[in-house]
Design a protein around this motif. Structure first.
Motif, mmCIF file in Angstrom:
data_model
loop_
_atom_site.group_PDB
_atom_site.id
_atom_site.type_symbol
_atom_site.label_atom_id
_atom_site.label_comp_id
_atom_site.label_asym_id
_atom_site.label_seq_id
_atom_site.Cartn_x
_atom_site.Cartn_y
_atom_site.Cartn_z
ATOM 1 N N VAL A 174 0.839 -1.216 0.000
ATOM 2 C CA VAL A 174 0.000 0.000 0.000
ATOM 3 C C VAL A 174 0.873 1.264 0.000
ATOM 4 C CG1 VAL A 174 -1.632 1.359 1.392
ATOM 5 C CG2 VAL A 174 -2.066 -1.053 1.005
ATOM 6 N N LEU A 175 1.961 1.259 0.801
ATOM 7 C CA LEU A 175 2.824 2.444 0.789
ATOM 8 C C LEU A 175 3.796 2.419 -0.395
ATOM 9 C CD1 LEU A 175 3.246 5.089 2.227
ATOM 10 C CD2 LEU A 175 4.962 4.051 3.657
ATOM 11 N N GLY A 176 4.215 1.207 -0.792
ATOM 12 C CA GLY A 176 5.198 1.054 -1.879
ATOM 13 C C GLY A 176 4.672 1.468 -3.249
ATOM 14 N N VAL A 177 3.361 1.429 -3.440
ATOM 15 C CA VAL A 177 2.799 1.836 -4.744
ATOM 16 C C VAL A 177 2.180 3.239 -4.653
ATOM 17 C CG1 VAL A 177 2.306 -0.550 -5.456
ATOM 18 C CG2 VAL A 177 0.517 0.773 -4.305
ATOM 19 N N ASN A 178 2.396 3.871 -3.486
ATOM 20 C CA ASN A 178 1.741 5.153 -3.225
ATOM 21 C C ASN A 178 2.375 6.297 -4.016
ATOM 22 O OD1 ASN A 178 0.001 6.945 -2.058
ATOM 23 N ND2 ASN A 178 0.916 6.910 -0.021
ATOM 24 N N LYS A 179 1.617 6.888 -4.895
ATOM 25 C CA LYS A 179 2.071 8.112 -5.566
ATOM 26 C C LYS A 179 0.854 8.916 -6.029
ATOM 27 C CE LYS A 179 3.000 5.886 -10.026
ATOM 28 N NZ LYS A 179 3.979 5.672 -11.071
ATOM 29 N N ALA A 188 5.142 9.630 12.418
ATOM 30 C CA ALA A 188 5.568 10.995 12.770
ATOM 31 C C ALA A 188 5.653 11.876 11.528
ATOM 32 C CB ALA A 188 6.919 10.948 13.482
ATOM 33 N N ILE A 189 6.204 11.313 10.431
ATOM 34 C CA ILE A 189 6.326 12.103 9.199
ATOM 35 C C ILE A 189 4.935 12.343 8.589
ATOM 36 C CG2 ILE A 189 7.215 12.043 6.807
ATOM 37 C CD1 ILE A 189 9.349 12.757 8.912
ATOM 38 N N GLY A 190 4.082 11.307 8.647
ATOM 39 C CA GLY A 190 2.713 11.443 8.136
ATOM 40 C C GLY A 190 1.930 12.510 8.894
ATOM 41 N N LEU A 191 2.093 12.503 10.219
ATOM 42 C CA LEU A 191 1.398 13.487 11.062
ATOM 43 C C LEU A 191 1.907 14.900 10.770
ATOM 44 C CD1 LEU A 191 -0.753 13.134 13.378
ATOM 45 C CD2 LEU A 191 1.113 13.540 14.969
ATOM 46 N N GLN A 220 -3.536 7.057 1.859
ATOM 47 C CA GLN A 220 -2.954 5.732 1.587
ATOM 48 C C GLN A 220 -1.823 5.417 2.586
ATOM 49 O OE1 GLN A 220 -2.988 5.226 -2.628
ATOM 50 N NE2 GLN A 220 -1.498 3.545 -2.557
ATOM 51 N N ALA A 221 -1.030 6.440 2.947
ATOM 52 C CA ALA A 221 0.056 6.257 3.928
ATOM 53 C C ALA A 221 -0.535 5.901 5.293
ATOM 54 C CB ALA A 221 0.900 7.524 4.026
ATOM 55 N N ALA A 222 -1.656 6.560 5.644
ATOM 56 C CA ALA A 222 -2.303 6.286 6.939
ATOM 57 C C ALA A 222 -2.824 4.844 6.981
ATOM 58 C CB ALA A 222 -3.454 7.272 7.153
ATOM 59 N N VAL A 223 -3.404 4.380 5.860
ATOM 60 C CA VAL A 223 -3.886 2.990 5.789
ATOM 61 C C VAL A 223 -2.715 2.023 5.981
ATOM 62 C CG1 VAL A 223 -4.864 1.247 4.238
ATOM 63 C CG2 VAL A 223 -5.903 3.514 4.366
ATOM 64 N N SER A 251 0.191 -1.979 9.218
ATOM 65 C CA SER A 251 1.447 -2.408 9.836
ATOM 66 C C SER A 251 1.316 -2.516 11.356
ATOM 67 C CB SER A 251 2.551 -1.426 9.466
ATOM 68 O OG SER A 251 3.767 -1.838 10.010
ATOM 69 N N LEU A 252 0.544 -1.585 11.935
ATOM 70 C CA LEU A 252 0.316 -1.614 13.393
ATOM 71 C C LEU A 252 -0.402 -2.915 13.786
ATOM 72 C CD1 LEU A 252 0.551 0.008 16.054
ATOM 73 C CD2 LEU A 252 -1.682 0.979 15.567
#
Lengths: 203, 203
Positions: B51-56, B144-147, B171-174, B179-180
């Motif tokens: 999900v994060l690896g294809v995020n753009k 932290a970076i997302g926030l 998408q980063a939040a998902v 991962s959590l």
């Protein structure tokens, strides 16, 4: 025949008592190791919380307010609580050091007693793993924000701030390293508890 | 008298065989739980990495290059590998999912065999704790970076970017939430292994 049996029984009794002595000595070594690791974890996480918690730096920066007039020298402060990642880091390290202190006292009080049994060991493993999770998440958060402050990022146009607030950034880096060492102590504590359970099976 | 002794022996044998059956059934339940948790951890960390690896996301932003001329529409991209915290997150989640896959295969292959003994359980606990540490540090960093991207920070003058790149941030939040959940599965795996060692003592 009767005599031989008696002599064998004596040998077995001797071996059993020797085995028991080795087990007690092993338990004592594990207990000492655990206490030392808890003291280490307590000291390191407490130091990390304090080093970042007292972190502040003020810098006089020339700011041009009106074109044509000389720039105005303004004192700009950098404080740890300006960044939520740093607040999270300080809180988690304070909680971890408090837990390390309480668990150290309890482990010393229950040393050798019934409460230092495998059941309480299981609870201790659970709480230690929770501390590992919290500490590593706070290290990740503070580390990522610290690295962003040091390097900046042109894609999101976040400028580096560590060239201005060098002392502040250095102190934050020290806090992250201290906390990382404290977290490693907690990882070792989990392994020590698991090894202690494992030893009880193999003995 | 002889008969009564025989009947008692029979009762003890029956109880022992009943106890062995319960132990085997418990081991099977633990094995099934472990397999399910490993599949869950594998799926969640792999999904998080993807999900994060294809995020753009690309966004057309009007930029004023020369005063007096109309603004130029420029396509600004947001990609996951622009931020080192996100790169770390994707790498760690990929490693954790690969480890979950390998450990799942090994645990299925060794089920009931000699290798699923308490010694291999100790190694598994160690590796699971390492995964917990890595995963939580990557969650902390990406979180932290997302926030910061969502809220911004006026003290360091880092502007929020999520108002422009909403889909990217969502998408980063998902990915962070997936991962959590995967990390919590690893925490449960550590506890399951510890409980399995504990059960061997109390039985």
């Amino acid at each position: 025949m009767e005599n031989q049996k008696g002599s064998n029984d004596g040998k077995i009794d001797g071996l059993e008592s020797r085995g028991r002595e080795v087990m007690v000595a092993n338990q004592r070594t594990t207990g000492t190791c655990e206490s030392l690791l808890r003291i280490l974890a307590l000291a390191l996480t407490l130091a990390a919380a304090i080093v970042l918690g007292v972190n502040k730096q003020s810098k006089v920066v020339p700011i041009k307010l009106v074109e044509g007039l000389p720039p105005l020298n303004v004192s700009v402060p950098a404080k740890w609580h300006y960044l939520s990642a740093f607040v999270y880091f300080v809180v988690v390290n304070a909680v971890a050091s408090a837990y390390a202190a309480v668990s150290l006292v309890l482990s010393l009080a229950n040393r050798g007693g019934k409460s230092s049994s495998s059941s309480s060991r299981l609870v201790v493993i659970f709480l230690d793993v929770i501390m590992v999770s919290l500490l590593f998440s706070s290290i990740g958060a503070a580390g990522a924000i610290g690295l962003m402050g040091r390097e900046g990022n042109k894609h999101v146009q976040w400028k580096k701030v560590c060239n201005t607030f060098g002392k502040f950034c250095g102190q934050a880096a020290v806090a992250v390293i201290l906390s990382l060492l404290g977290s490693i102590a907690f990882v070792f504590l989990v392994m020590l508890s698991a090894r202690s359970l494992h030893k009880k099976i193999t003995k």
